[in-house]
Design a protein around this motif. Structure first.
Motif, PDB file in Angstrom:
ATOM      1  N   LEU A   1       0.403  -1.344  -0.600  1.00 55.91           N
ATOM      2  CA  LEU A   1      -0.034   0.236   0.059  1.00 55.91           C
ATOM      3  C   LEU A   1       1.004   1.015   0.229  1.00 55.91           C
ATOM      4  O   LEU A   1       0.374   2.220  -0.578  1.00 55.91           O
ATOM      5  N   VAL A   2       1.877   1.085   1.265  1.00 56.15           N
ATOM      6  CA  VAL A   2       2.675   2.160   0.660  1.00 56.15           C
ATOM      7  C   VAL A   2       3.351   2.477  -0.703  1.00 56.15           C
ATOM      8  O   VAL A   2       3.736   3.185  -0.833  1.00 56.15           O
ATOM      9  N   GLY A   3       3.808   1.664  -1.074  1.00 58.13           N
ATOM     10  CA  GLY A   3       3.896   1.132  -2.743  1.00 58.13           C
ATOM     11  C   GLY A   3       3.113   2.106  -3.536  1.00 58.13           C
ATOM     12  O   GLY A   3       3.849   3.377  -4.366  1.00 58.13           O
ATOM     13  N   LEU A   4       1.660   1.774  -3.694  1.00 62.70           N
ATOM     14  CA  LEU A   4       0.765   2.028  -4.680  1.00 62.70           C
ATOM     15  C   LEU A   4       0.723   3.262  -4.405  1.00 62.70           C
ATOM     16  O   LEU A   4       0.150   4.262  -5.356  1.00 62.70           O
ATOM     17  N   GLU A   5       0.410   4.053  -3.222  1.00 62.31           N
ATOM     18  CA  GLU A   5       0.268   5.609  -2.412  1.00 62.31           C
ATOM     19  C   GLU A   5       1.313   6.080  -3.270  1.00 62.31           C
ATOM     20  O   GLU A   5       0.845   7.949  -3.578  1.00 62.31           O
ATOM     21  N   ASN A   6       2.499   5.517  -3.415  1.00 65.06           N
ATOM     22  CA  ASN A   6       3.390   6.781  -3.420  1.00 65.06           C
ATOM     23  C   ASN A   6       4.305   6.444  -5.129  1.00 65.06           C
ATOM     24  O   ASN A   6       5.211   6.193  -5.633  1.00 65.06           O
ATOM     25  N   ASP A   7       3.647   6.226  -5.981  1.00 65.94           N
ATOM     26  CA  ASP A   7       3.704   5.764  -6.724  1.00 65.94           C
ATOM     27  C   ASP A   7       4.692   4.790  -7.591  1.00 65.94           C
ATOM     28  O   ASP A   7       5.136   4.881  -8.713  1.00 65.94           O
ATOM     29  N   ALA A   8       5.235   3.763  -6.872  1.00 66.93           N
ATOM     30  CA  ALA A   8       6.310   2.782  -7.080  1.00 66.93           C
ATOM     31  C   ALA A   8       5.960   2.036  -8.231  1.00 66.93           C
ATOM     32  O   ALA A   8       4.747   1.371  -8.660  1.00 66.93           O
ATOM     33  N   GLU A   9       6.571   2.258  -9.053  1.00 64.46           N
ATOM     34  CA  GLU A   9       6.686   0.477 -10.455  1.00 64.46           C
ATOM     35  C   GLU A   9       6.556  -1.077  -9.789  1.00 64.46           C
ATOM     36  O   GLU A   9       6.021  -1.541 -10.643  1.00 64.46           O
ATOM     37  N   ARG A  10       8.020  -0.894  -8.545  1.00 62.14           N
ATOM     38  CA  ARG A  10       8.246  -2.452  -8.565  1.00 62.14           C
ATOM     39  C   ARG A  10       8.429  -1.932  -6.871  1.00 62.14           C
ATOM     40  O   ARG A  10       8.737  -0.660  -6.695  1.00 62.14           O
ATOM     41  N   ILE A  11       7.639  -2.942  -6.631  1.00 65.50           N
ATOM     42  CA  ILE A  11       7.859  -2.676  -5.002  1.00 65.50           C
ATOM     43  C   ILE A  11       8.133  -4.234  -4.801  1.00 65.50           C
ATOM     44  O   ILE A  11       7.561  -5.709  -4.694  1.00 65.50           O
ATOM     45  N   ASP A  12       9.690  -3.872  -3.736  1.00 68.10           N
ATOM     46  CA  ASP A  12       9.915  -5.495  -3.477  1.00 68.10           C
ATOM     47  C   ASP A  12       9.692  -5.310  -1.809  1.00 68.10           C
ATOM     48  O   ASP A  12      10.435  -4.455  -1.455  1.00 68.10           O
ATOM     49  N   ALA A  13       9.063  -6.474  -1.509  1.00 70.81           N
ATOM     50  CA  ALA A  13       8.967  -6.368  -0.403  1.00 70.81           C
ATOM     51  C   ALA A  13       9.867  -7.185   0.500  1.00 70.81           C
ATOM     52  O   ALA A  13      10.131  -8.575   0.759  1.00 70.81           O
ATOM     53  N   GLY A  14       9.764  -6.949   2.343  1.00 71.89           N
ATOM     54  CA  GLY A  14      10.708  -7.891   3.184  1.00 71.89           C
ATOM     55  C   GLY A  14      11.720  -8.566   1.905  1.00 71.89           C
ATOM     56  O   GLY A  14      13.146  -7.626   1.711  1.00 71.89           O
ATOM     57  N   PHE A  15      12.136  -9.584   2.626  1.00 70.51           N
ATOM     58  CA  PHE A  15      13.388 -10.285   2.171  1.00 70.51           C
ATOM     59  C   PHE A  15      13.810 -10.808   0.354  1.00 70.51           C
ATOM     60  O   PHE A  15      14.485 -10.391   0.052  1.00 70.51           O
ATOM     61  N   ALA A  16      13.173 -10.195  -0.454  1.00 69.30           N
ATOM     62  CA  ALA A  16      12.856  -9.482  -1.283  1.00 69.30           C
ATOM     63  C   ALA A  16      13.657  -8.639  -2.019  1.00 69.30           C
ATOM     64  O   ALA A  16      14.131  -9.209  -3.363  1.00 69.30           O
ATOM     65  N   LYS A  17      13.395  -7.839  -1.404  1.00 67.99           N
ATOM     66  CA  LYS A  17      14.709  -6.664  -1.231  1.00 67.99           C
ATOM     67  C   LYS A  17      16.153  -7.638  -0.985  1.00 67.99           C
ATOM     68  O   LYS A  17      16.998  -7.100  -2.388  1.00 67.99           O
ATOM     69  N   ILE A  18      16.414  -8.285  -0.771  1.00 72.71           N
ATOM     70  CA  ILE A  18      17.575  -8.813  -0.460  1.00 72.71           C
ATOM     71  C   ILE A  18      18.055  -9.769  -1.608  1.00 72.71           C
ATOM     72  O   ILE A  18      19.249  -9.901  -2.465  1.00 72.71           O
ATOM     73  N   LEU A  19      17.238 -11.254  -1.997  1.00 78.68           N
ATOM     74  CA  LEU A  19      17.430 -11.468  -3.607  1.00 78.68           C
ATOM     75  C   LEU A  19      17.116 -10.677  -4.565  1.00 78.68           C
ATOM     76  O   LEU A  19      17.762 -11.294  -5.201  1.00 78.68           O
ATOM     77  N   HIS A  20      16.830  -9.731  -4.373  1.00 76.66           N
ATOM     78  CA  HIS A  20      16.996  -8.871  -5.565  1.00 76.66           C
ATOM     79  C   HIS A  20      18.217  -7.995  -5.839  1.00 76.66           C
ATOM     80  O   HIS A  20      19.133  -7.902  -6.140  1.00 76.66           O
ATOM     81  N   GLN A  21      19.007  -7.965  -4.955  1.00 69.38           N
ATOM     82  CA  GLN A  21      20.482  -7.775  -4.265  1.00 69.38           C
ATOM     83  C   GLN A  21      21.668  -8.357  -4.330  1.00 69.38           C
ATOM     84  O   GLN A  21      22.105  -8.139  -5.279  1.00 69.38           O
ATOM     85  N   MET A  22      20.890  -9.751  -4.366  1.00 69.25           N
ATOM     86  CA  MET A  22      21.439 -11.119  -4.455  1.00 69.25           C
ATOM     87  C   MET A  22      21.626 -11.398  -6.108  1.00 69.25           C
ATOM     88  O   MET A  22      22.654 -12.010  -7.117  1.00 69.25           O
ATOM     89  N   GLY A  23      20.305 -11.073  -6.906  1.00 69.21           N
ATOM     90  CA  GLY A  23      20.809 -11.435  -7.728  1.00 69.21           C
ATOM     91  C   GLY A  23      21.658 -10.425  -8.836  1.00 69.21           C
ATOM     92  O   GLY A  23      21.884 -10.478 -10.347  1.00 69.21           O
ATOM     93  N   LYS A  24      21.362  -9.075  -8.364  1.00 71.14           N
ATOM     94  CA  LYS A  24      22.322  -8.380  -8.867  1.00 71.14           C
ATOM     95  C   LYS A  24      23.775  -7.833  -9.017  1.00 71.14           C
ATOM     96  O   LYS A  24      24.560  -7.965 -10.042  1.00 71.14           O
ATOM     97  N   SER A  25      24.282  -9.225  -7.735  1.00 68.99           N
ATOM     98  CA  SER A  25      25.687  -9.096  -7.684  1.00 68.99           C
ATOM     99  C   SER A  25      25.616  -9.681  -7.352  1.00 68.99           C
ATOM    100  O   SER A  25      25.174 -11.216  -6.628  1.00 68.99           O
ATOM    101  N   ASN A  26      27.254 -10.719  -8.028  1.00 68.96           N
ATOM    102  CA  ASN A  26      27.562 -12.139  -7.591  1.00 68.96           C
ATOM    103  C   ASN A  26      26.244 -13.413  -8.025  1.00 68.96           C
ATOM    104  O   ASN A  26      26.342 -13.914  -7.194  1.00 68.96           O
ATOM    105  N   SER A  27      25.452 -13.283  -9.018  1.00 70.89           N
ATOM    106  CA  SER A  27      23.796 -14.266  -8.918  1.00 70.89           C
ATOM    107  C   SER A  27      24.795 -15.550  -9.169  1.00 70.89           C
ATOM    108  O   SER A  27      24.038 -16.593  -8.637  1.00 70.89           O
ATOM    109  N   GLU A  28      25.808 -15.974  -9.807  1.00 69.07           N
ATOM    110  CA  GLU A  28      26.251 -17.350 -10.239  1.00 69.07           C
ATOM    111  C   GLU A  28      26.537 -17.588  -8.596  1.00 69.07           C
ATOM    112  O   GLU A  28      26.575 -18.807  -8.346  1.00 69.07           O
TER     113      GLU A  28
END
Length: 263
Positions: free
Chosen positions: A214-241
């Motif tokens: 809801l915070v993301g929707l109310e602030n016009d976010a295009e992508r809302i990484d919630a909870g541990f998904a934020k960490i998985l996003h970073q893990m996928g961008k750095s040293n992904s293999e």
């Protein structure tokens, strides 16, 4: 801006994330329509939530989706939000599915990916006319493969890239359409699969996911990484293999433990 006074269609709205959002959206003053395949379950949820409207629909079936579109256009022509929440998740040993029968391997593709695309495409003209919003539920595992959920991973990665492409095309072609990707981690309360546990620190409470969304929707976010998904996003961008190997070793051991002494 409070996310209110919208008319919202939610697929997979009789359980898990879909039902949780349906209840919160209704509390905020939105008109909510839920859809699901199971008529008995749908009737039960509608009886428990008289503010909801509902329609039985199979997002895997073209004719069923067309019937849903006709129902919405007739009864809720002001529809301005579609939330694609229907999904299934299964741990699969690929070496046990090498007999040429692909039905067990394609179920998630039909529901998670093709179903999301089918519903979205069917409602694009109406949503664009109503300056609407598409909310596609992907997953933290769209950012980093975990080894144990091979088909689920690829379907949610597909939802991610489809959402990105739709968003960019809407901008390019001047369409009044907002595209939001909601990226949750595993949410134990959804009972999406049996290894979910509220004791696992990487899991997320459904109420916390809804609050972050809801915070993301109310602030016009295009992508809302919630909870541990934020960490998985970073893990996928750095040293992904390297991170894929580490996560997969852990997850495969959890889902497919070997006998003592087995290699």
């Amino acid at each position: 801006m409070t996310f209110t006074e919208h008319t919202i269609l939610i697929t997979g709205g009789t359980s898990g994330i879909g039902l949780g959002f349906a209840k919160r959206f209704a509390e905020l003053g939105n008109k909510v329509i839920i859809t699901a395949r199971n008529q008995v379950r749908l009737d039960t949820v509608l009886a428990e939530n008289p503010d909801f409207a509902g329609f039985t629909s199979d997002i895997d079936d073209k004719n069923s989706v067309l019937e849903l579109v006709n129902f919405i256009k007739t009864n809720f022509p002001e529809l301005d939000v579609v939330m694609n929440s229907a999904g299934i998740m299964r741990a699969l040993n690929l070496f046990e599915h090498s007999d040429g029968n692909l039905s067990a391997l394609t179920e998630e593709i039909h529901t998670n990916l093709l179903g999301t695309i089918a519903v979205t495409q069917a409602f694009l003209p109406l949503l664009a006319d109503n300056h609407g919003t598409v909310i596609n539920v992907s997953s933290g595992l769209s950012n980093l493969a975990d080894g144990a959920h091979p088909i689920y991973n690829l379907t949610k990665a597909g939802v991610h890239f489809y959402s990105d492409a739709l968003r960019e095309q809407a901008k390019y072609f001047g369409k009044n359409l907002r595209v939001v990707e909601l990226v949750p981690p595993l949410v134990a309360e959804t009972n999406l699969e049996e290894h979910a546990s509220t004791d696992n620190p990487t899991n997320m409470k459904l109420s916390d996911l809804i609050n972050e969304a809801l915070v993301g929707l109310e602030n016009d976010a295009e992508r809302i990484d919630a909870g541990f998904a934020k960490i998985l996003h970073q893990m996928g961008k750095s040293n992904s293999e390297e991170n894929t190997s580490k996560l997969s070793a852990q997850m495969l051991g959890n889902y497919f433990p070997k006998e003592k002494g087995e290699r």
